[in-house]
Design a protein around this motif. Structure first.
Motif, PDB file in Angstrom:
ATOM      1  N   ARG A  10       0.709  -1.413   0.105  1.00 13.27           N
ATOM      2  CA  ARG A  10       0.019  -0.096   0.031  1.00 13.27           C
ATOM      3  C   ARG A  10       0.856   1.355   0.089  1.00 13.27           C
ATOM      4  NH1 ARG A  10      -5.132  -0.149   1.588  1.00 13.27           N
ATOM      5  NH2 ARG A  10      -4.971   1.736   2.594  1.00 13.27           N
ATOM      6  N   ALA A  11       1.070   1.776  -1.349  1.00 17.79           N
ATOM      7  CA  ALA A  11       2.399   3.275  -0.848  1.00 17.79           C
ATOM      8  C   ALA A  11       0.930   4.128  -0.172  1.00 17.79           C
ATOM      9  CB  ALA A  11       1.196   3.639  -2.345  1.00 17.79           C
ATOM     10  N   GLY A  12      -0.120   4.166   0.249  1.00 18.28           N
ATOM     11  CA  GLY A  12      -1.039   5.027   1.129  1.00 18.28           C
ATOM     12  C   GLY A  12      -0.467   4.895   2.255  1.00 18.28           C
ATOM     13  N   ASP A  13      -0.414   3.749   2.413  1.00 18.94           N
ATOM     14  CA  ASP A  13       0.177   3.782   3.901  1.00 18.94           C
ATOM     15  C   ASP A  13       1.053   4.459   4.381  1.00 18.94           C
ATOM     16  OD1 ASP A  13      -2.248   2.740   5.005  1.00 18.94           O
ATOM     17  OD2 ASP A  13      -0.569   0.899   4.854  1.00 18.94           O
ATOM     18  N   LEU A  14       2.203   4.244   3.382  1.00 16.73           N
ATOM     19  CA  LEU A  14       3.429   5.302   2.916  1.00 16.73           C
ATOM     20  C   LEU A  14       3.436   6.575   2.892  1.00 16.73           C
ATOM     21  CD1 LEU A  14       6.859   4.817   2.717  1.00 16.73           C
ATOM     22  CD2 LEU A  14       6.287   4.057   0.566  1.00 16.73           C
ATOM     23  N   ALA A  15       2.802   6.717   2.143  1.00 11.92           N
ATOM     24  CA  ALA A  15       2.703   8.376   2.260  1.00 11.92           C
ATOM     25  C   ALA A  15       1.824   9.440   3.370  1.00 11.92           C
ATOM     26  CB  ALA A  15       1.601   8.346   1.250  1.00 11.92           C
ATOM     27  N   ALA A  16       0.779   8.036   4.014  1.00 11.82           N
ATOM     28  CA  ALA A  16       0.526   8.795   5.552  1.00 11.82           C
ATOM     29  C   ALA A  16       2.168   9.347   6.140  1.00 11.82           C
ATOM     30  CB  ALA A  16      -0.374   8.129   5.241  1.00 11.82           C
ATOM     31  N   GLY A  20       3.341  12.321   7.870  1.00 10.25           N
ATOM     32  CA  GLY A  20       2.039  13.046   8.642  1.00 10.25           C
ATOM     33  C   GLY A  20       2.858  13.157   9.511  1.00 10.25           C
ATOM     34  N   PRO A  21       2.856  13.849  11.086  1.00 13.72           N
ATOM     35  CA  PRO A  21       3.778  14.683  11.870  1.00 13.72           C
ATOM     36  C   PRO A  21       5.010  13.270  12.380  1.00 13.72           C
ATOM     37  CG  PRO A  21       1.424  14.054  12.896  1.00 13.72           C
ATOM     38  CD  PRO A  21       1.115  14.070  10.909  1.00 13.72           C
ATOM     39  N   TYR A  29      10.077  18.868   9.024  1.00 13.77           N
ATOM     40  CA  TYR A  29      10.980  19.282   8.342  1.00 13.77           C
ATOM     41  C   TYR A  29      11.188  20.793   7.452  1.00 13.77           C
ATOM     42  CZ  TYR A  29      13.413  20.120   3.992  1.00 13.77           C
ATOM     43  OH  TYR A  29      14.585  20.510   2.627  1.00 13.77           O
ATOM     44  N   ALA A  30      11.772  21.392   7.781  1.00 13.27           N
ATOM     45  CA  ALA A  30      11.669  23.525   6.912  1.00 13.27           C
ATOM     46  C   ALA A  30       9.826  24.183   8.091  1.00 13.27           C
ATOM     47  CB  ALA A  30      11.571  23.260   5.947  1.00 13.27           C
ATOM     48  N   GLY A  31      10.469  23.625   9.421  1.00 18.08           N
ATOM     49  CA  GLY A  31       9.519  24.714  10.272  1.00 18.08           C
ATOM     50  C   GLY A  31       7.954  23.523  10.282  1.00 18.08           C
ATOM     51  N   ARG A  32       7.712  21.979   9.321  1.00 18.68           N
ATOM     52  CA  ARG A  32       6.701  22.305   9.363  1.00 18.68           C
ATOM     53  C   ARG A  32       6.642  20.691   9.113  1.00 18.68           C
ATOM     54  NH1 ARG A  32       3.707  24.087   4.073  1.00 18.68           N
ATOM     55  NH2 ARG A  32       1.646  22.282   5.103  1.00 18.68           N
ATOM     56  N   SER A  33       5.460  19.698   9.973  1.00 16.57           N
ATOM     57  CA  SER A  33       4.792  18.944   9.941  1.00 16.57           C
ATOM     58  C   SER A  33       5.208  17.584   8.851  1.00 16.57           C
ATOM     59  CB  SER A  33       3.943  18.161  10.816  1.00 16.57           C
ATOM     60  OG  SER A  33       3.805  19.056  12.092  1.00 16.57           O
ATOM     61  N   GLY A  34       5.860  16.550   9.091  1.00 14.73           N
ATOM     62  CA  GLY A  34       5.812  15.956   8.044  1.00 14.73           C
ATOM     63  C   GLY A  34       6.684  16.420   6.960  1.00 14.73           C
ATOM     64  N   GLY A  35       7.355  15.340   5.942  1.00 13.64           N
ATOM     65  CA  GLY A  35       8.076  15.895   4.843  1.00 13.64           C
ATOM     66  C   GLY A  35       7.090  16.306   3.711  1.00 13.64           C
ATOM     67  N   ALA A  36       8.840  16.626   2.232  1.00 14.75           N
ATOM     68  CA  ALA A  36       8.192  17.142   1.293  1.00 14.75           C
ATOM     69  C   ALA A  36       9.027  16.631  -0.167  1.00 14.75           C
ATOM     70  CB  ALA A  36       8.766  18.762   1.441  1.00 14.75           C
ATOM     71  N   VAL A  37       8.106  16.552  -0.809  1.00 15.14           N
ATOM     72  CA  VAL A  37       8.792  16.092  -2.113  1.00 15.14           C
ATOM     73  C   VAL A  37       9.458  17.088  -3.004  1.00 15.14           C
ATOM     74  CG1 VAL A  37       8.149  15.796  -4.692  1.00 15.14           C
ATOM     75  CG2 VAL A  37       6.691  15.278  -2.808  1.00 15.14           C
ATOM     76  N   GLY A 127      13.700  15.209   6.944  1.00 13.65           N
ATOM     77  CA  GLY A 127      14.710  15.615   7.700  1.00 13.65           C
ATOM     78  C   GLY A 127      15.449  16.427   6.922  1.00 13.65           C
ATOM     79  N   GLU A 128      16.470  16.509   8.073  1.00 13.08           N
ATOM     80  CA  GLU A 128      17.663  17.249   7.446  1.00 13.08           C
ATOM     81  C   GLU A 128      18.244  16.512   6.761  1.00 13.08           C
ATOM     82  OE1 GLU A 128      18.013  21.004   7.189  1.00 13.08           O
ATOM     83  OE2 GLU A 128      16.704  21.068   8.129  1.00 13.08           O
ATOM     84  N   ASP A 129      18.817  14.980   7.637  1.00 14.61           N
ATOM     85  CA  ASP A 129      19.464  14.138   6.818  1.00 14.61           C
ATOM     86  C   ASP A 129      19.579  12.796   6.202  1.00 14.61           C
ATOM     87  OD1 ASP A 129      18.326  12.838   9.014  1.00 14.61           O
ATOM     88  OD2 ASP A 129      19.769  12.485  10.622  1.00 14.61           O
TER      89      ASP A 129
END
Length: 420
Positions: A10-16, A20-21, A29-37, A127-129
């Motif tokens: 399930r790609a949806g579980d990985l995306a969540a 997600g926070p 990351y970058a001051g907001r919860s969750g990752g960015a593409v 995250g940063e690393d």
């Protein structure tokens, strides 16, 4: 750089999980919860919502319902102490990794890598690393990336990235020779302290001592194991179930305490999975092979009595071996810990060398940029100078006739000359 690989349905579980926070600081990351593409080939750079890319990967996977666990996931993490890569560097590093893994075709450097992917995939900075790569092993055309030998290929790709970006060279596999460097057992703080001090972290030292105790107590049972632990300088406590069965041990290194002054204890699995009780117990309980002992047969001695004397001599030889191993244990431990310290000292020097190389590269880039700007200023100055010269010449040319005319009108000798 370390790569961890999983497969799922399930790609949806990985995306969540990626957007997600979460429950740890690394999910911010970058001051907001969750990752960015930040990369991939689904054209969603900057997105913080995984709904769209999860749907794209799922839609592609549905073209081959016979493929189980079609969602391939890898995380790439820098070692503590490495410099922070920019989004552009991480996206490029992920592309290099993808090409090495085989789901991006290396069909020509003039073709953008976004157009060379055979499968839909996305890069999420978490995250940063570290970043995560999510890939559908099934393409929209039904082609399947089987990801054979993906663990081995990932290790080679990480080595390549470490060289490209001047990162810490991490151990590739956990083996007998590299167990002391198994970074997945260490926290970020332990990594930083080890790199800063050049000494093996307490967890590494403790694991080395427990391994040496297991080797010294082979065939000696629990009693011999605990005696070896004491001689190796390890504090221990048995984890005994209500039924009386031993389920494992916890260990501590004398003098290793938390900020409150309490001893820091580690379960065997927190040191090395090879030290779990299910793997250690057979080593302790399996009798040590008896050495070849020649016992001469006495005159008129029965065969049975001679066999009993031979067995007794072999048992004494085994006991002597165990005693010798136990006596030599402090020297063995000291040699192993020294080897760990040497490795961490080498790693510290390598980190300092990498930092110096990065600083030198930055200085060189500044020098090149300065020379480039100086050259550009010189070209602009050269371009402006002829224009001013030409303008001055034109101005002189337009003023010359007027001056001549004035002299003609005001010079009476010239008029009288022409009259005569």
């Amino acid at each position: 750089m370390i790569a961890k690989i999983t497969r799922g349905e399930r790609a949806g579980d990985l995306a969540a999980y990626l957007h997600g926070p979460g429950t740890k600081e690394e999910h911010v990351y970058a001051g907001r919860s969750g990752g960015a593409v930040i990369g991939g080939n689904v054209c969603l750079d900057g997105s913080r919502d995984g709904t769209t890319w999860a749907w794209i990967l799922t839609d592609a996977a549905r073209t081959r319902p016979d493929i189980t666990r079609p969602i391939w996931h890898a995380s790439l993490r820098c070692a503590p102490g490495d410099r922070t890569l920019s989004d552009e560097e991480w996206a490029e590093a992920a592309a290099v990794f993808a090409e090495a893994m085989g789901f991006v075709d290396p069909i020509g450097s003039d073709v953008p890598w976004e157009q060379r992917a055979t499968q839909p995939w996305v890069v999420v900075r978490h995250g940063e690393d570290h970043v995560h790569l999510a890939v559908s092993r099934v393409g929209f055309d039904g082609r399947v990336w089987h990801a054979r030998n993906d663990y081995r290929q990932a290790q080679a790709a990480c080595t390549q990235l470490e060289q490209l970006y001047g990162l810490t060279v991490a151990p590739r596999v956990s083996s007998k020779d590299t167990q002391r460097t198994a970074d997945h057992q260490l926290s970020a703080g332990e990594w930083r302290r080890g790199q800063r001090t050049g000494a093996a972290p307490e967890r590494v030292q403790l694991a080395e001592r427990v391994r040496a105790a297991v080797d010294a107590a082979a065939g000696a049972g629990r009693e011999g194991f605990e005696a070896a632990l004491e001689r190796a300088g390890v504090g221990y406590r048995a984890n005994v179930a209500a039924s009386g069965r031993v389920s494992g041990y916890s260990f501590t290194l004398p003098g290793h305490t938390d900020p409150a002054g309490q001893a820091v204890w580690f379960r065997a699995s927190q040191l090395d999975r090879a030290l779990s009780w299910s793997k250690v117990a057979p080593v302790l309980e399996t009798p040590t092979p008896a050495p070849d002992v020649v016992v001469p047969k006495r005159a008129l001695e029965s065969r049975a009595r001679h066999e009993r004397r031979t067995e007794q001599a072999q048992a004494e030889a085994v006991a002597q071996q165990q005693t010798q191993r136990l006596q030599a244990l402090p020297q063995v431990v000291a040699a192993r810990v020294q080897g760990d310290d040497q490795w961490w000292a080498h790693r510290r020097r390598g980190g300092e060398a990498a930092g110096e190389a990065i600083a030198q590269r930055g200085q060189l880039e500044q020098q090149v940029d300065f020379m480039r700007r100086m050259h550009q200023d010189a070209l602009e100055h050269q371009h402006r100078t002829p224009s001013r010269t030409q303008s001055g010449a034109a101005k002189a040319a337009t003023q010359a006739p007027s001056a001549s005319a004035n002299r003609t009108l005001t010079d009476p000798s010239r008029d009288s000359g022409r009259g005569r």
